[in-house]
Design a protein around this motif. Sequence first.
Motif, PDB file in Angstrom:
ATOM      1  N   UNK A 154      91.828  62.170-116.942  1.00  0.00           N
ATOM      2  CA  UNK A 154      90.508  61.544-116.503  1.00  0.00           C
ATOM      3  C   UNK A 154      90.306  60.021-116.287  1.00  0.00           C
ATOM      4  N   UNK A 155      91.133  59.648-118.286  1.00  0.00           N
ATOM      5  CA  UNK A 155      90.731  58.589-118.373  1.00  0.00           C
ATOM      6  C   UNK A 155      92.218  58.135-119.059  1.00  0.00           C
ATOM      7  N   UNK A 156      93.589  58.238-118.697  1.00  0.00           N
ATOM      8  CA  UNK A 156      94.836  57.531-119.358  1.00  0.00           C
ATOM      9  C   UNK A 156      94.146  56.041-119.878  1.00  0.00           C
ATOM     10  N   UNK A 157      94.787  55.403-121.061  1.00  0.00           N
ATOM     11  CA  UNK A 157      94.546  54.864-121.446  1.00  0.00           C
ATOM     12  C   UNK A 157      95.641  53.209-120.699  1.00  0.00           C
ATOM     13  N   UNK A 158      96.973  53.375-120.181  1.00  0.00           N
ATOM     14  CA  UNK A 158      97.386  53.355-119.100  1.00  0.00           C
ATOM     15  C   UNK A 158      97.633  53.924-117.940  1.00  0.00           C
ATOM     16  N   UNK A 159      96.648  53.631-117.278  1.00  0.00           N
ATOM     17  CA  UNK A 159      96.694  54.683-116.211  1.00  0.00           C
ATOM     18  C   UNK A 159      97.892  53.997-114.982  1.00  0.00           C
ATOM     19  N   UNK A 197      88.466  52.563-117.324  1.00  0.00           N
ATOM     20  CA  UNK A 197      87.727  53.009-116.157  1.00  0.00           C
ATOM     21  C   UNK A 197      87.738  52.091-114.818  1.00  0.00           C
ATOM     22  N   UNK A 198      87.115  51.054-114.837  1.00  0.00           N
ATOM     23  CA  UNK A 198      87.589  49.853-114.037  1.00  0.00           C
ATOM     24  C   UNK A 198      88.727  49.912-113.450  1.00  0.00           C
ATOM     25  N   UNK A 199      89.946  50.326-114.101  1.00  0.00           N
ATOM     26  CA  UNK A 199      91.380  49.983-112.587  1.00  0.00           C
ATOM     27  C   UNK A 199      91.294  51.574-111.815  1.00  0.00           C
ATOM     28  N   UNK A 200      91.059  52.679-112.775  1.00  0.00           N
ATOM     29  CA  UNK A 200      91.218  53.816-111.938  1.00  0.00           C
ATOM     30  C   UNK A 200      90.056  53.976-110.789  1.00  0.00           C
ATOM     31  N   UNK A 201      88.895  52.966-111.267  1.00  0.00           N
ATOM     32  CA  UNK A 201      87.739  53.047-110.386  1.00  0.00           C
ATOM     33  C   UNK A 201      88.156  52.336-108.612  1.00  0.00           C
ATOM     34  N   UNK A 202      89.029  50.787-109.183  1.00  0.00           N
ATOM     35  CA  UNK A 202      88.522  49.647-108.874  1.00  0.00           C
ATOM     36  C   UNK A 202      90.110  50.145-107.358  1.00  0.00           C
ATOM     37  N   UNK A 406      91.106  64.672-102.391  1.00  0.00           N
ATOM     38  CA  UNK A 406      92.335  63.251-101.411  1.00  0.00           C
ATOM     39  C   UNK A 406      93.675  63.304-102.640  1.00  0.00           C
ATOM     40  N   UNK A 407      93.996  61.407-102.417  1.00  0.00           N
ATOM     41  CA  UNK A 407      95.704  61.145-102.873  1.00  0.00           C
ATOM     42  C   UNK A 407      94.959  60.720-103.978  1.00  0.00           C
ATOM     43  N   UNK A 408      96.905  60.649-104.350  1.00  0.00           N
ATOM     44  CA  UNK A 408      96.395  59.226-105.730  1.00  0.00           C
ATOM     45  C   UNK A 408      97.283  58.153-104.897  1.00  0.00           C
ATOM     46  N   UNK A 409      96.335  57.717-106.113  1.00  0.00           N
ATOM     47  CA  UNK A 409      97.441  55.980-105.022  1.00  0.00           C
ATOM     48  C   UNK A 409      97.775  55.443-106.070  1.00  0.00           C
ATOM     49  N   UNK A 410      98.290  54.231-106.179  1.00  0.00           N
ATOM     50  CA  UNK A 410      98.959  53.219-107.213  1.00  0.00           C
ATOM     51  C   UNK A 410      97.664  52.328-108.436  1.00  0.00           C
ATOM     52  N   UNK A 411      97.767  52.638-109.384  1.00  0.00           N
ATOM     53  CA  UNK A 411      96.709  51.008-110.024  1.00  0.00           C
ATOM     54  C   UNK A 411      97.590  49.812-110.168  1.00  0.00           C
ATOM     55  N   UNK A 412      97.104  48.915-109.313  1.00  0.00           N
ATOM     56  CA  UNK A 412      97.279  47.262-109.787  1.00  0.00           C
ATOM     57  C   UNK A 412      97.294  47.157-110.532  1.00  0.00           C
TER      58      UNK A 412
END
Length: 412
Positions: A154-159, A197-202, A406-412
Amino acid sequence: MKRHKLVGALAVLALVVAASSAAAAGSSTRPAGETRGVTDDTITVGGLGYAAFYQDSAVGAQARFDKANNNNEIPGGRRIEFVGFRDDGSDPSKNLDEGRKLVQEDQVFAVVPVSTPFLGASDFFAQNKTPFIGWGIASGFCENPFGFGFSGCLTPEDPKTAASTWGDLIKKGNFNDNAKGKTAAVIAEDNDSGAAGIRLISASAKSAGFKVVYSKNPVPPLPATVSDYTPFANEIMSSNNGKPPDAVFLTLAVNNVTGLQNKLLELGYQGVLTNAVGYDPRLATGFVGSSVYIQFNAFESAQQGNTAMQQIIDEIRAVKPDQMLTQPVLAGYLSADMFVQMLKKTGRNLTATRFARAANRNFRYDPKDVAGPIRFPAGHETGHACGTLVESDGTNYTIKVPFDCYKRVKVG
Protein backbone atom coordinates in the motif's frame (compact mmCIF):
# COMPACT_ATOMS: atom_id res chain seq x y z
CA MET A 1 14.13 -3.25 -2.31
CA LYS A 2 13.75 -1.62 -5.72
CA ARG A 3 11.96 -3.40 -8.56
CA HIS A 4 15.13 -4.86 -10.07
CA LYS A 5 16.08 -6.17 -6.65
CA LEU A 6 12.70 -7.87 -6.32
CA VAL A 7 13.11 -9.56 -9.69
CA GLY A 8 16.60 -10.68 -8.68
CA ALA A 9 15.38 -11.92 -5.30
CA LEU A 10 12.63 -13.94 -6.92
CA ALA A 11 15.12 -15.47 -9.34
CA VAL A 12 17.45 -16.47 -6.49
CA LEU A 13 14.47 -17.84 -4.59
CA ALA A 14 13.56 -20.04 -7.57
CA LEU A 15 17.11 -21.43 -7.72
CA VAL A 16 17.12 -22.17 -4.00
CA VAL A 17 13.79 -23.97 -4.24
CA ALA A 18 14.98 -25.99 -7.23
CA ALA A 19 18.05 -27.10 -5.30
CA SER A 20 15.95 -27.95 -2.25
CA SER A 21 13.52 -29.95 -4.37
CA ALA A 22 16.35 -31.90 -5.98
CA ALA A 23 17.81 -32.73 -2.59
CA ALA A 24 14.41 -33.80 -1.32
CA ALA A 25 13.91 -36.05 -4.35
CA GLY A 26 16.98 -38.02 -3.36
CA SER A 27 15.61 -38.81 0.07
CA SER A 28 12.29 -40.34 1.02
CA THR A 29 12.21 -38.70 4.42
CA ARG A 30 13.11 -35.29 5.77
CA PRO A 31 14.42 -34.97 9.34
CA ALA A 32 11.92 -33.38 11.72
CA GLY A 33 12.94 -29.88 12.72
CA GLU A 34 14.85 -29.19 9.48
CA THR A 35 12.72 -26.11 8.94
CA ARG A 36 12.53 -23.60 11.78
CA GLY A 37 9.11 -23.54 13.41
CA VAL A 38 7.86 -26.67 11.63
CA THR A 39 7.47 -30.14 13.12
CA ASP A 40 5.47 -33.12 11.93
CA ASP A 41 2.57 -31.82 14.01
CA THR A 42 2.83 -28.04 14.29
CA ILE A 43 3.65 -24.76 12.61
CA THR A 44 4.71 -22.00 15.00
CA VAL A 45 3.85 -18.38 14.19
CA GLY A 46 3.78 -15.09 16.09
CA GLY A 47 2.47 -11.59 15.48
CA LEU A 48 4.25 -8.23 15.42
CA GLY A 49 3.08 -4.64 15.44
CA TYR A 50 2.07 -1.51 17.29
CA ALA A 51 -0.03 -2.88 20.13
CA ALA A 52 -1.58 0.47 21.14
CA PHE A 53 -3.61 0.46 17.94
CA TYR A 54 -3.23 -2.98 16.33
CA GLN A 55 -3.37 -5.40 19.29
CA ASP A 56 -6.86 -6.53 18.20
CA SER A 57 -5.26 -8.14 15.15
CA ALA A 58 -4.04 -10.96 17.41
CA VAL A 59 -7.65 -11.87 18.27
CA GLY A 60 -8.63 -11.93 14.59
CA ALA A 61 -5.65 -14.11 13.71
CA GLN A 62 -6.36 -16.52 16.56
CA ALA A 63 -9.95 -16.87 15.35
CA ARG A 64 -8.79 -17.96 11.90
CA PHE A 65 -6.08 -20.25 13.27
CA ASP A 66 -8.64 -21.91 15.55
CA LYS A 67 -10.90 -22.52 12.57
CA ALA A 68 -8.04 -24.05 10.57
CA ASN A 69 -7.03 -26.29 13.47
CA ASN A 70 -10.56 -27.40 14.30
CA ASN A 71 -11.33 -28.22 10.66
CA ASN A 72 -7.98 -29.95 9.97
CA GLU A 73 -7.29 -27.54 7.09
CA ILE A 74 -3.48 -27.58 7.14
CA PRO A 75 -1.74 -30.11 4.87
CA GLY A 76 -0.17 -33.01 6.71
CA GLY A 77 -2.58 -32.64 9.61
CA ARG A 78 -0.45 -29.96 11.25
CA ARG A 79 -1.82 -27.40 13.69
CA ILE A 80 -0.89 -23.74 13.88
CA GLU A 81 0.54 -22.65 17.23
CA PHE A 82 0.25 -18.90 17.78
CA VAL A 83 2.76 -17.60 20.34
CA GLY A 84 1.19 -14.16 20.64
CA PHE A 85 1.73 -10.60 19.47
CA ARG A 86 4.96 -8.68 20.12
CA ASP A 87 4.67 -4.89 20.56
CA ASP A 88 7.06 -2.67 18.60
CA GLY A 89 5.88 0.60 20.18
CA SER A 90 5.67 2.13 16.69
CA ASP A 91 9.48 2.27 16.66
CA PRO A 92 11.40 0.79 13.69
CA SER A 93 14.37 -0.18 15.88
CA LYS A 94 12.17 -1.96 18.39
CA ASN A 95 10.31 -3.58 15.52
CA LEU A 96 13.62 -5.08 14.37
CA ASP A 97 14.46 -6.20 17.92
CA GLU A 98 11.09 -7.86 18.43
CA GLY A 99 11.25 -9.41 14.98
CA ARG A 100 14.60 -10.95 15.83
CA LYS A 101 13.16 -12.36 19.05
CA LEU A 102 10.31 -13.99 17.14
CA VAL A 103 12.78 -15.72 14.82
CA GLN A 104 15.67 -16.45 17.16
CA GLU A 105 13.90 -17.00 20.50
CA ASP A 106 10.36 -18.06 19.60
CA GLN A 107 11.63 -19.97 16.55
CA VAL A 108 8.64 -19.05 14.40
CA PHE A 109 8.19 -20.31 10.86
CA ALA A 110 6.31 -17.13 9.88
CA VAL A 111 5.29 -13.81 11.40
CA VAL A 112 1.49 -13.48 11.27
CA PRO A 113 -0.14 -11.01 11.63
CA VAL A 114 2.07 -7.99 11.01
CA SER A 115 0.35 -4.64 11.65
CA THR A 116 2.59 -1.61 12.03
CA PRO A 117 3.50 1.58 10.15
CA PHE A 118 7.24 0.99 10.72
CA LEU A 119 8.46 -2.44 9.65
CA GLY A 120 12.14 -2.26 10.54
CA ALA A 121 12.42 -6.07 10.51
CA SER A 122 11.44 -6.58 6.87
CA ASP A 123 14.98 -7.08 5.52
CA PHE A 124 15.90 -9.28 8.49
CA PHE A 125 12.90 -11.50 7.77
CA ALA A 126 13.88 -11.83 4.11
CA GLN A 127 17.50 -12.60 4.99
CA ASN A 128 16.32 -15.32 7.37
CA LYS A 129 13.70 -16.71 4.98
CA THR A 130 10.86 -15.84 7.32
CA PRO A 131 7.54 -15.19 5.58
CA PHE A 132 5.60 -12.29 7.07
CA ILE A 133 1.92 -11.71 6.36
CA GLY A 134 -0.22 -8.79 7.40
CA TRP A 135 -1.69 -5.40 6.61
CA GLY A 136 0.61 -3.86 4.00
CA ILE A 137 0.57 -0.32 5.43
CA ALA A 138 4.37 -0.28 5.87
CA SER A 139 6.78 0.09 2.97
CA GLY A 140 8.61 -3.04 4.19
CA PHE A 141 5.87 -5.13 2.56
CA CYS A 142 6.83 -3.74 -0.84
CA GLU A 143 9.30 -5.42 -3.19
CA ASN A 144 10.13 -8.16 -0.67
CA PRO A 145 9.56 -11.77 -1.80
CA PHE A 146 8.87 -12.92 1.77
CA GLY A 147 6.40 -10.13 2.64
CA PHE A 148 2.69 -10.50 1.81
CA GLY A 149 0.02 -7.91 2.52
CA PHE A 150 -3.53 -9.22 2.23
CA SER A 151 -4.32 -5.92 0.50
CA GLY A 152 -0.96 -5.83 -1.27
CA CYS A 153 1.78 -3.22 -1.01
CA LEU A 154 0.00 0.00 0.00
CA THR A 155 2.91 2.41 0.51
CA PRO A 156 5.67 1.82 -2.06
CA GLU A 157 8.68 4.12 -1.78
CA ASP A 158 8.30 5.36 -5.34
CA PRO A 159 4.66 4.78 -6.37
CA LYS A 160 3.89 4.74 -10.08
CA THR A 161 0.15 4.09 -9.76
CA ALA A 162 -2.47 4.74 -7.09
CA ALA A 163 -5.92 3.40 -6.31
CA SER A 164 -8.64 5.92 -7.18
CA THR A 165 -10.72 4.45 -4.33
CA TRP A 166 -10.62 7.11 -1.60
CA GLY A 167 -11.17 10.01 -3.99
CA ASP A 168 -14.03 8.24 -5.74
CA LEU A 169 -15.69 7.32 -2.43
CA ILE A 170 -15.60 10.95 -1.22
CA LYS A 171 -16.91 12.15 -4.58
CA LYS A 172 -19.82 9.72 -4.37
CA GLY A 173 -20.57 10.06 -0.68
CA ASN A 174 -20.13 13.79 -0.17
CA PHE A 175 -20.42 15.53 -3.54
CA ASN A 176 -23.21 13.65 -5.33
CA ASP A 177 -20.65 11.92 -7.56
CA ASN A 178 -19.44 15.22 -9.02
CA ALA A 179 -16.24 16.86 -7.79
CA LYS A 180 -15.90 19.32 -10.66
CA GLY A 181 -14.65 22.64 -9.31
CA LYS A 182 -14.01 21.21 -5.84
CA THR A 183 -10.69 21.51 -4.02
CA ALA A 184 -8.89 19.15 -1.66
CA ALA A 185 -6.02 19.14 0.83
CA VAL A 186 -3.98 16.03 1.64
CA ILE A 187 -1.84 15.92 4.77
CA ALA A 188 0.33 13.13 6.18
CA GLU A 189 3.14 12.48 8.64
CA ASP A 190 6.84 13.19 8.23
CA ASN A 191 8.10 9.71 7.36
CA ASP A 192 8.52 7.51 4.30
CA SER A 193 4.95 6.22 4.46
CA GLY A 194 3.67 9.78 4.71
CA ALA A 195 5.75 10.91 1.74
CA ALA A 196 4.34 8.07 -0.35
CA GLY A 197 0.88 8.61 1.09
CA ILE A 198 0.48 12.20 -0.04
CA ARG A 199 1.43 11.19 -3.58
CA LEU A 200 -1.00 8.26 -3.60
CA ILE A 201 -3.96 10.08 -2.05
CA SER A 202 -3.37 13.24 -4.10
CA ALA A 203 -3.46 11.11 -7.25
CA SER A 204 -6.69 9.50 -6.02
CA ALA A 205 -8.30 12.88 -5.33
CA LYS A 206 -7.20 14.29 -8.70
CA SER A 207 -8.56 11.24 -10.49
CA ALA A 208 -11.95 11.86 -8.87
CA GLY A 209 -11.97 15.44 -10.18
CA PHE A 210 -10.68 17.41 -7.19
CA LYS A 211 -8.09 20.16 -7.57
CA VAL A 212 -5.47 19.38 -4.94
CA VAL A 213 -4.38 22.71 -3.43
CA TYR A 214 -2.32 21.31 -0.54
CA SER A 215 -0.26 18.11 -0.43
CA LYS A 216 2.31 17.93 2.37
CA ASN A 217 3.57 15.59 5.09
CA PRO A 218 4.83 17.88 7.90
CA VAL A 219 3.19 16.25 10.96
CA PRO A 220 5.56 14.50 13.42
CA PRO A 221 4.78 10.76 13.47
CA LEU A 222 4.38 8.51 16.49
CA PRO A 223 5.82 8.14 19.05
CA ALA A 224 6.25 11.94 18.94
CA THR A 225 3.50 14.03 20.52
CA VAL A 226 2.26 17.18 18.78
CA SER A 227 1.44 19.91 21.30
CA ASP A 228 -0.11 22.38 18.86
CA TYR A 229 -1.77 21.66 15.52
CA THR A 230 -2.40 25.35 14.76
CA PRO A 231 0.41 25.77 12.18
CA PHE A 232 -0.82 22.80 10.12
CA ALA A 233 -4.47 23.84 10.40
CA ASN A 234 -3.75 27.46 9.42
CA GLU A 235 -1.92 26.33 6.27
CA ILE A 236 -4.84 24.14 5.25
CA MET A 237 -7.44 26.82 6.03
CA SER A 238 -5.77 29.24 3.59
CA SER A 239 -4.61 26.73 0.96
CA ASN A 240 -7.43 27.45 -1.50
CA ASN A 241 -6.36 30.94 -2.55
CA GLY A 242 -6.73 32.15 1.01
CA LYS A 243 -9.84 30.08 1.68
CA PRO A 244 -10.38 26.55 3.04
CA PRO A 245 -10.52 23.59 0.61
CA ASP A 246 -13.76 21.69 0.09
CA ALA A 247 -12.30 18.44 1.48
CA VAL A 248 -9.39 17.50 3.73
CA PHE A 249 -7.88 14.02 3.49
CA LEU A 250 -6.27 13.31 6.87
CA THR A 251 -3.75 10.57 6.08
CA LEU A 252 -2.56 10.33 9.67
CA ALA A 253 -2.44 8.14 12.78
CA VAL A 254 -5.39 8.33 15.17
CA ASN A 255 -3.94 10.83 17.61
CA ASN A 256 -2.91 13.21 14.82
CA VAL A 257 -6.24 12.86 13.01
CA THR A 258 -8.07 13.74 16.21
CA GLY A 259 -5.83 16.68 17.06
CA LEU A 260 -5.78 18.23 13.60
CA GLN A 261 -9.48 17.65 12.96
CA ASN A 262 -10.41 19.33 16.24
CA LYS A 263 -8.18 22.30 15.45
CA LEU A 264 -9.70 22.70 11.98
CA LEU A 265 -13.21 22.63 13.46
CA GLU A 266 -12.12 25.13 16.11
CA LEU A 267 -10.98 27.46 13.33
CA GLY A 268 -14.39 27.18 11.67
CA TYR A 269 -13.79 24.58 8.97
CA GLN A 270 -17.11 23.53 7.40
CA GLY A 271 -16.00 21.29 4.56
CA VAL A 272 -15.59 17.51 4.36
CA LEU A 273 -13.18 15.85 6.76
CA THR A 274 -12.13 12.34 5.87
CA ASN A 275 -9.68 9.88 7.42
CA ALA A 276 -8.78 6.19 7.25
CA VAL A 277 -8.53 5.33 10.96
CA GLY A 278 -11.78 6.47 12.58
CA TYR A 279 -13.74 3.23 12.12
CA ASP A 280 -13.65 1.92 15.67
CA PRO A 281 -16.42 1.79 18.32
CA ARG A 282 -14.06 3.46 20.79
CA LEU A 283 -13.66 6.43 18.42
CA ALA A 284 -17.25 6.86 17.25
CA THR A 285 -17.98 9.88 19.45
CA GLY A 286 -14.92 11.74 18.18
CA PHE A 287 -15.66 11.34 14.48
CA VAL A 288 -19.31 12.34 14.19
CA GLY A 289 -19.93 13.49 10.63
CA SER A 290 -16.49 12.50 9.37
CA SER A 291 -16.30 10.28 6.31
CA VAL A 292 -14.08 7.30 7.13
CA TYR A 293 -12.47 5.30 4.34
CA ILE A 294 -11.81 1.62 5.06
CA GLN A 295 -10.07 -0.84 2.75
CA PHE A 296 -12.54 -3.62 3.60
CA ASN A 297 -16.25 -4.11 3.61
CA ALA A 298 -17.84 -2.80 6.81
CA PHE A 299 -18.91 -5.08 9.65
CA GLU A 300 -22.35 -3.46 9.30
CA SER A 301 -22.73 -5.20 5.93
CA ALA A 302 -23.51 -8.37 7.92
CA GLN A 303 -26.78 -6.72 8.94
CA GLN A 304 -27.58 -6.34 5.24
CA GLY A 305 -27.16 -10.01 4.42
CA ASN A 306 -23.39 -10.35 3.99
CA THR A 307 -23.02 -13.93 5.25
CA ALA A 308 -19.24 -13.99 4.72
CA MET A 309 -18.80 -11.07 7.10
CA GLN A 310 -21.24 -12.54 9.62
CA GLN A 311 -19.26 -15.78 9.67
CA ILE A 312 -16.06 -13.88 10.45
CA ILE A 313 -17.81 -11.97 13.24
CA ASP A 314 -19.06 -15.24 14.73
CA GLU A 315 -15.57 -16.78 14.62
CA ILE A 316 -14.01 -13.71 16.27
CA ARG A 317 -16.64 -13.68 19.01
CA ALA A 318 -16.00 -17.40 19.62
CA VAL A 319 -12.45 -16.48 20.66
CA LYS A 320 -13.42 -13.34 22.58
CA PRO A 321 -17.16 -12.74 23.10
CA ASP A 322 -16.77 -9.06 24.00
CA GLN A 323 -14.29 -8.25 21.22
CA MET A 324 -14.96 -4.87 19.61
CA LEU A 325 -15.24 -5.00 15.85
CA THR A 326 -12.32 -2.92 14.62
CA GLN A 327 -10.21 -2.62 11.49
CA PRO A 328 -7.21 -4.29 13.19
CA VAL A 329 -9.23 -7.34 14.28
CA LEU A 330 -10.41 -7.85 10.69
CA ALA A 331 -6.89 -7.22 9.38
CA GLY A 332 -5.60 -9.94 11.71
CA TYR A 333 -8.25 -12.38 10.54
CA LEU A 334 -7.52 -11.72 6.85
CA SER A 335 -3.76 -12.00 7.41
CA ALA A 336 -4.21 -15.40 9.01
CA ASP A 337 -6.69 -16.48 6.36
CA MET A 338 -4.28 -15.66 3.53
CA PHE A 339 -1.50 -17.50 5.37
CA VAL A 340 -3.71 -20.59 5.65
CA GLN A 341 -4.50 -20.45 1.92
CA MET A 342 -0.79 -20.15 1.12
CA LEU A 343 -0.02 -23.15 3.33
CA LYS A 344 -2.60 -25.16 1.41
CA LYS A 345 -0.99 -24.23 -1.88
CA THR A 346 2.48 -25.11 -0.56
CA GLY A 347 1.41 -28.59 0.54
CA ARG A 348 2.69 -31.04 3.13
CA ASN A 349 6.41 -30.64 2.38
CA LEU A 350 6.69 -27.26 4.10
CA THR A 351 9.88 -25.20 4.02
CA ALA A 352 10.30 -21.43 3.90
CA THR A 353 11.57 -21.47 0.32
CA ARG A 354 8.79 -23.77 -0.88
CA PHE A 355 6.23 -21.56 0.85
CA ALA A 356 7.64 -18.40 -0.74
CA ARG A 357 7.74 -20.08 -4.13
CA ALA A 358 4.10 -21.18 -3.92
CA ALA A 359 2.98 -17.78 -2.65
CA ASN A 360 4.86 -15.97 -5.42
CA ARG A 361 3.70 -18.20 -8.25
CA ASN A 362 0.47 -16.58 -9.40
CA PHE A 363 -1.19 -16.93 -5.99
CA ARG A 364 -4.53 -15.13 -5.80
CA TYR A 365 -6.29 -14.20 -2.58
CA ASP A 366 -9.92 -13.12 -2.89
CA PRO A 367 -12.00 -12.90 0.32
CA LYS A 368 -15.24 -12.19 -1.55
CA ASP A 369 -17.62 -9.64 0.01
CA VAL A 370 -15.02 -8.85 2.68
CA ALA A 371 -11.95 -7.33 0.96
CA GLY A 372 -10.56 -6.88 -2.52
CA PRO A 373 -8.59 -9.49 -4.50
CA ILE A 374 -4.80 -9.46 -4.61
CA ARG A 375 -2.36 -11.54 -6.62
CA PHE A 376 1.34 -12.25 -6.06
CA PRO A 377 3.98 -11.46 -7.12
CA ALA A 378 2.21 -8.29 -8.39
CA GLY A 379 1.04 -7.61 -4.82
CA HIS A 380 4.64 -6.87 -3.79
CA GLU A 381 4.47 -3.69 -5.84
CA THR A 382 0.88 -2.51 -5.66
CA GLY A 383 -2.31 -2.86 -3.64
CA HIS A 384 -5.94 -3.55 -4.42
CA ALA A 385 -8.28 -0.68 -5.26
CA CYS A 386 -11.30 -1.54 -3.11
CA GLY A 387 -13.02 0.03 -0.14
CA THR A 388 -16.06 1.36 1.72
CA LEU A 389 -17.03 4.78 3.09
CA VAL A 390 -18.64 4.83 6.55
CA GLU A 391 -19.87 7.57 8.86
CA SER A 392 -20.41 7.75 12.62
CA ASP A 393 -23.48 9.17 14.37
CA GLY A 394 -21.62 9.23 17.66
CA THR A 395 -22.54 5.70 18.67
CA ASN A 396 -22.85 3.55 15.55
CA TYR A 397 -21.51 3.53 12.03
CA THR A 398 -23.53 3.52 8.84
CA ILE A 399 -22.36 2.61 5.36
CA LYS A 400 -22.26 5.80 3.32
CA VAL A 401 -20.91 4.26 0.10
CA PRO A 402 -21.03 0.43 -0.16
CA PHE A 403 -17.94 -1.69 -0.71
CA ASP A 404 -16.70 -1.73 -4.29
CA CYS A 405 -13.51 -1.89 -6.30
CA TYR A 406 -12.25 1.01 -8.39
CA LYS A 407 -9.42 1.68 -10.84
CA ARG A 408 -5.72 2.38 -10.66
CA VAL A 409 -4.40 5.69 -11.95
CA LYS A 410 -0.97 7.12 -12.69
CA VAL A 411 0.84 9.06 -9.99
CA GLY A 412 1.92 12.41 -11.44
